[in-house]
Design a protein around this motif. Sequence first.
Motif, PDB file in Angstrom:
ATOM      1  N   CYS A  96      -6.117  -0.544   5.448  1.00 55.23           N
ATOM      2  CA  CYS A  96      -6.766   1.459   5.256  1.00 55.23           C
ATOM      3  C   CYS A  96      -7.517   1.401   4.710  1.00 55.23           C
ATOM      4  CB  CYS A  96      -5.531   2.273   5.637  1.00 55.23           C
ATOM      5  SG  CYS A  96      -4.629   2.278   3.541  1.00 55.23           S
ATOM      6  N   GLN A 127      -6.745   2.003   1.759  1.00 58.46           N
ATOM      7  CA  GLN A 127      -6.676   2.781   0.150  1.00 58.46           C
ATOM      8  C   GLN A 127      -7.126   1.298  -0.334  1.00 58.46           C
ATOM      9  OE1 GLN A 127      -5.277   5.704   0.564  1.00 58.46           O
ATOM     10  NE2 GLN A 127      -4.538   6.021  -1.539  1.00 58.46           N
ATOM     11  N   CYS A 137      -5.888  -2.004  -0.433  1.00 58.48           N
ATOM     12  CA  CYS A 137      -5.368  -2.288   0.930  1.00 58.48           C
ATOM     13  C   CYS A 137      -6.715  -3.106   2.402  1.00 58.48           C
ATOM     14  CB  CYS A 137      -4.940  -0.955   1.281  1.00 58.48           C
ATOM     15  SG  CYS A 137      -4.077  -1.680   2.743  1.00 58.48           S
ATOM     16  N   CYS A 195       0.566  -1.025  -0.398  1.00 60.85           N
ATOM     17  CA  CYS A 195       0.113  -0.184   0.338  1.00 60.85           C
ATOM     18  C   CYS A 195       0.965   0.982  -0.068  1.00 60.85           C
ATOM     19  CB  CYS A 195      -0.965  -0.077   1.595  1.00 60.85           C
ATOM     20  SG  CYS A 195      -2.290   1.277   1.297  1.00 60.85           S
ATOM     21  N   ASN A 221      -0.184   3.873   0.943  1.00 60.59           N
ATOM     22  CA  ASN A 221      -0.979   5.000   2.047  1.00 60.59           C
ATOM     23  C   ASN A 221      -0.137   4.424   3.500  1.00 60.59           C
ATOM     24  OD1 ASN A 221      -2.307   7.128   3.270  1.00 60.59           O
ATOM     25  ND2 ASN A 221      -3.453   5.384   3.703  1.00 60.59           N
ATOM     26  N   CYS A 222      -0.011   3.423   3.819  1.00 58.15           N
ATOM     27  CA  CYS A 222       0.674   2.677   4.020  1.00 58.15           C
ATOM     28  C   CYS A 222       1.815   1.446   4.695  1.00 58.15           C
ATOM     29  CB  CYS A 222      -1.017   2.076   5.369  1.00 58.15           C
ATOM     30  SG  CYS A 222      -1.201   0.150   5.073  1.00 58.15           S
TER      31      CYS A 222
HETATM   32 ZN   LIG Z   1      -2.796   0.533   3.552  1.00 58.50          ZN
END
Ligand SMILES: [Zn+2]
Length: 179
Positions: free
Chosen positions: A29, A31, A26, A4, A6-7
């Motif tokens: 999170c 995403q 994901c 991911c 994002n995370c």
């Molecule tokens: Zn994520």
Amino acid sequence: MNYCSNCGNSVELKIPDGDNVARFVCPKCGQIHYQNPRMVVGCIPVWQDKILLCKRAIEPKYGKWTIPAGFLENNETVEQGAIRETMEESGADVTIVRLHVLYSLPQVNQVYAIFLAHMKTADFDAGDETLECRFYETHEIPWDKIAFTAVHFSLEKYIENLKTNDTQTYLGKLIRKYE
Ligand SMILES: [Zn+2]
């Protein structure tokens, strides 16, 4: 895609609710990583009755001739991108005349937007990705040494417009059949 953006968790390939295409999602999170075609922008730079072509100094198609073109950047319009790429690859300072060709390459996830452009002066200077630039009259175009089908199509249609005194914009596409 594995992680991911994002995370950093591992992503799963699945069709999100309300969608109909598999995406990297994901599970941690939530995403959704959308992947969409990239836009290539460029120009046919015209000076009087000649066009400026660039000999590629990079792969793919090293040593073949092309028009100045490259990927559109964030925060720029297609016209700005085409003018920038033309300056970077050929050193030519151009004014956009009109959109000339919109060419889809669905199997490599690219769309070309090629503009007809007038050079403000006859000056040019090959950039880092270019071995040399030179002017070609339309009857001199090295058709068997043109780098990409979208460029070939754009040059063909440029000549077609010249012959018919037309200002048409053309749609093109390359659909490869794997059989
Ligand atoms: Zn994520």
